[in-house]
Write a protein that holds these residues in place. Structure first.
Motif, PDB file in Angstrom:
ATOM      1  N   ILE A  38       0.034  -1.334   0.046  1.00  0.00           N
ATOM      2  CA  ILE A  38      -0.323  -0.017   0.539  1.00  0.00           C
ATOM      3  C   ILE A  38       1.178   1.307   0.069  1.00  0.00           C
ATOM      4  CG2 ILE A  38      -1.848   1.492   1.222  1.00  0.00           C
ATOM      5  CD1 ILE A  38      -2.703  -0.934   0.006  1.00  0.00           C
ATOM      6  N   SER A  39       2.240   1.204   0.889  1.00  0.00           N
ATOM      7  CA  SER A  39       2.880   2.655   0.825  1.00  0.00           C
ATOM      8  C   SER A  39       3.489   2.299  -0.513  1.00  0.00           C
ATOM      9  CB  SER A  39       3.875   2.633   1.808  1.00  0.00           C
ATOM     10  OG  SER A  39       3.546   2.280   2.974  1.00  0.00           O
ATOM     11  N   GLY A  45       1.681   6.578  -6.917  1.00  0.00           N
ATOM     12  CA  GLY A  45       0.795   6.785  -7.222  1.00  0.00           C
ATOM     13  C   GLY A  45       0.007   5.590  -7.731  1.00  0.00           C
ATOM     14  N   LYS A  46      -0.522   4.770  -7.767  1.00  0.00           N
ATOM     15  CA  LYS A  46      -0.377   3.767  -8.014  1.00  0.00           C
ATOM     16  C   LYS A  46      -2.053   3.397  -7.657  1.00  0.00           C
ATOM     17  CE  LYS A  46       2.160   1.101 -10.199  1.00  0.00           C
ATOM     18  NZ  LYS A  46       3.074  -0.628 -10.948  1.00  0.00           N
ATOM     19  N   SER A  76      -0.027   0.259 -14.723  1.00  0.00           N
ATOM     20  CA  SER A  76      -0.298   1.554 -14.290  1.00  0.00           C
ATOM     21  C   SER A  76      -1.025   0.851 -12.941  1.00  0.00           C
ATOM     22  CB  SER A  76      -0.959   2.339 -14.615  1.00  0.00           C
ATOM     23  OG  SER A  76      -1.968   1.767 -15.229  1.00  0.00           O
ATOM     24  N   LEU A  77      -1.174  -0.264 -12.636  1.00  0.00           N
ATOM     25  CA  LEU A  77      -1.846  -0.388 -11.433  1.00  0.00           C
ATOM     26  C   LEU A  77      -1.663  -1.358 -10.545  1.00  0.00           C
ATOM     27  CD1 LEU A  77      -5.828  -0.707 -12.646  1.00  0.00           C
ATOM     28  CD2 LEU A  77      -4.930   1.142 -11.619  1.00  0.00           C
ATOM     29  N   SER A 128     -11.045   1.781 -16.196  1.00  0.00           N
ATOM     30  CA  SER A 128     -12.008   2.867 -16.371  1.00  0.00           C
ATOM     31  C   SER A 128     -10.874   3.769 -15.236  1.00  0.00           C
ATOM     32  CB  SER A 128     -13.520   2.580 -15.367  1.00  0.00           C
ATOM     33  OG  SER A 128     -13.491   3.803 -14.189  1.00  0.00           O
ATOM     34  N   PHE A 129     -10.369   2.677 -13.733  1.00  0.00           N
ATOM     35  CA  PHE A 129      -9.264   3.210 -12.770  1.00  0.00           C
ATOM     36  C   PHE A 129      -7.937   4.018 -14.076  1.00  0.00           C
ATOM     37  CE2 PHE A 129     -12.183   1.605 -10.009  1.00  0.00           C
ATOM     38  CZ  PHE A 129     -12.366   3.059  -9.259  1.00  0.00           C
ATOM     39  N   ALA A 130      -7.826   2.714 -15.463  1.00  0.00           N
ATOM     40  CA  ALA A 130      -6.253   3.072 -16.175  1.00  0.00           C
ATOM     41  C   ALA A 130      -6.921   4.259 -16.504  1.00  0.00           C
ATOM     42  CB  ALA A 130      -6.243   1.430 -16.308  1.00  0.00           C
ATOM     43  N   ASP A 131      -7.352   4.403 -17.050  1.00  0.00           N
ATOM     44  CA  ASP A 131      -7.586   5.628 -18.104  1.00  0.00           C
ATOM     45  C   ASP A 131      -7.824   6.923 -17.445  1.00  0.00           C
ATOM     46  OD1 ASP A 131      -7.643   3.632 -19.974  1.00  0.00           O
ATOM     47  OD2 ASP A 131     -10.165   4.209 -20.450  1.00  0.00           O
TER      48      ASP A 131
END
Length: 138
Positions: A38-39, A45-46, A76-77, A128-131
């Motif tokens: 999580i850190s 910024g993921k 990116s996620l 949606s989150f990646a975009d």
């Protein structure tokens, strides 16, 4: 669509492990391991996609190849998987009522949640989150 509520598996658990070879999925084995990831995601910024799953859960096994494939497609996620049986106390702190349950987190805060092995819905949320992240970068 498909979700497991209780342990219905039986027999030998030795071949119950789910295979993540080739994917970009981080297997969470402890609360400390979770905190580290999580850190790391916050620092980078993921958005985190956390999959609370169980090795004996049929729908979890069905969605896993798609989860691994999505983890490769959207670097990116950050993709995590948590075995609810191995981390019972931690999982119960997230109020998991069925597996698989997917949480979408940013800066440690829940953005969204999906319960069940619904591939089209999971893919839609991930895209949606990646975009959304891509638009912030451009």
């Amino acid at each position: 669509m498909g979700g497991c509520v209780g342990k219905n598996g039986g027999g030998d658990d030795s071949d119950d492990k789910i295979d993540f070879k080739g994917g970009n999925v981080h297997v969470i084995t402890s609360k400390e391991n979770w905190d580290e990831k999580i850190s790391e995601a916050n620092r980078d910024g993921k958005i985190v996609v956390a999959n609370f799953s169980a090795s004996w859960c049929g729908p979890c096994r069905v969605i896993t190849p798609a989860y691994v494939e999505l983890s490769e497609k959207y670097p990116s996620l950050m993709f995590l998987i948590i075995d609810v049986d191995e981390l019972m106390d931690f999982s119960s702190s997230w109020d998991i009522r069925a597996t698989p349950t997917f949480f979408f987190l940013k800066d440690g805060k829940q953005l969204d949640k999906l319960v069940g092995a619904n591939r089209p819905e999971l893919e839609k949320k991930i895209v949606s989150f990646a975009d959304g992240l891509a638009q912030h970068v451009n």
